[in-house]
Design a protein around this motif. Structure first.
Motif, mmCIF file in Angstrom:
data_model
loop_
_atom_site.group_PDB
_atom_site.id
_atom_site.type_symbol
_atom_site.label_atom_id
_atom_site.label_comp_id
_atom_site.label_asym_id
_atom_site.label_seq_id
_atom_site.Cartn_x
_atom_site.Cartn_y
_atom_site.Cartn_z
ATOM 1 N N ARG A 87 0.836 -1.202 0.000
ATOM 2 C CA ARG A 87 0.000 0.000 0.000
ATOM 3 C C ARG A 87 0.869 1.249 0.000
ATOM 4 O O ARG A 87 0.588 2.217 -0.715
ATOM 5 N N ARG A 88 1.942 1.249 0.781
ATOM 6 C CA ARG A 88 2.811 2.421 0.830
ATOM 7 C C ARG A 88 3.498 2.666 -0.505
ATOM 8 O O ARG A 88 3.596 3.803 -0.968
ATOM 9 N N ALA A 95 -6.960 -4.153 -4.329
ATOM 10 C CA ALA A 95 -7.808 -3.877 -3.166
ATOM 11 C C ALA A 95 -8.300 -2.434 -3.187
ATOM 12 O O ALA A 95 -9.450 -2.151 -2.835
ATOM 13 N N THR A 96 -7.433 -1.501 -3.608
ATOM 14 C CA THR A 96 -7.817 -0.096 -3.686
ATOM 15 C C THR A 96 -8.988 0.099 -4.635
ATOM 16 O O THR A 96 -9.882 0.914 -4.394
ATOM 17 N N LEU A 97 -8.995 -0.666 -5.729
ATOM 18 C CA LEU A 97 -10.028 -0.529 -6.750
ATOM 19 C C LEU A 97 -11.166 -1.518 -6.571
ATOM 20 O O LEU A 97 -12.063 -1.587 -7.411
ATOM 21 N N ARG A 144 -7.325 6.988 -2.339
ATOM 22 C CA ARG A 144 -7.766 5.657 -1.901
ATOM 23 C C ARG A 144 -6.569 4.814 -1.475
ATOM 24 O O ARG A 144 -6.625 4.100 -0.472
ATOM 25 N N ALA A 145 -5.475 4.894 -2.237
ATOM 26 C CA ALA A 145 -4.270 4.138 -1.874
ATOM 27 C C ALA A 145 -3.712 4.595 -0.544
ATOM 28 O O ALA A 145 -3.102 3.815 0.194
ATOM 29 N N ASP A 146 -3.949 5.867 -0.213
ATOM 30 C CA ASP A 146 -3.440 6.436 1.030
ATOM 31 C C ASP A 146 -4.401 6.227 2.194
ATOM 32 O O ASP A 146 -4.199 6.761 3.283
#
Length: 230
Positions: free
Chosen positions: A103-104, A157-159, A194-196
């Motif tokens: 994720r980071r 997962a973000t999408l 969203r990723a953050d």
């Protein structure tokens, strides 16, 4: 690592690290938005600056990070003692779990892609160089850059997707950049938020967009990356 939902629901932990907010106090404006967002009362104003005064009550949900209008708060692992049932923990010295590292790196990758048609890739910058830069940042932070599969899983997962087909990280970056530019002028910014860790609703409020539009953009980018028709 565990995510605690209640208070006093786990044994005390020593020699461990907890996911806690790190505040850039030197740049803090004292607006208090992070304190209002903190559900556990972990943050307080000290000499007009937001300060983590009760790390033992922090649940690690990063609401303060999302609330800061100046983006001066970043969640990070820090040595701590306390109840493992409250917040997110890892044993001291244990490598960051895959989902966090992926994720980071994804959040780092989105940085160069958030300038609309003016992204580095649009001007011929090699996607491999962008990937190498993001991996290097993660290795500096943790000593362990995650493999491409973990970053793809984080983007999926973000999408809201189960998986994403992609041969390598540079290829995924090129496809993501193209999908965002094709979908909406703010698509890269939406995916970056969203990723953050921002919710679609929070991302919509941050960008001044409608919630349905943000959700539609995320879905369209996901379908594009998955090879489905829009």
């Amino acid at each position: 690592m565990s995510r605690g939902a209640g208070r006093g629901s786990g044994p005390p932990v020593t020699g461990a690290e907890k996911w806690l907010p790190r505040i850039d106090v030197d740049a803090c404006t004292g607006c208090g938005e992070c304190i209002r967002a903190c559900r556990g009362g972990s943050l307080q104003m000290v000499w007009a600056f937001a300060t983590l005064v009760r790390p033992e009550t922090c649940d690690g949900d990063a609401a303060c990070e999302r609330a800061c209008p100046e983006r001066l708060i970043r969640m990070a692992w820090a040595p701590a003692d306390g109840d493992r049932g409250i917040g997110r923990w890892r044993e001291g010295g244990e490598p960051v779990i895959a989902a966090e590292g992926g994720r980071r790196v994804l959040a780092d990758l989105m940085g160069p892609l958030t300038a609309g048609a003016g992204t580095p890739l649009a001007f011929g910058v090699d996607a491999g160089a962008v990937a190498a830069w993001a991996r290097e940042r993660e290795e500096t932070r943790t000593g362990r850059p995650p493999p491409d599969e973990e970053i793809r899983d984080a983007l999926a997962a973000t999408l809201g997707l189960d998986r994403l087909p992609s041969p390598d990280l540079p290829g995924l970056i090129r496809r993501l950049d193209a999908a965002c530019r094709r979908t909406h002028p703010d698509a890269a910014r939406i995916v970056a938020l969203r990723a953050d860790g921002w919710t679609p609703r929070d991302a919509a409020a941050r960008l001044g967009l409608g919630l349905r539009l943000v959700e539609s953009v995320l879905a369209d980018v996901g379908r594009s990356l998955a090879g489905e028709p829009p």
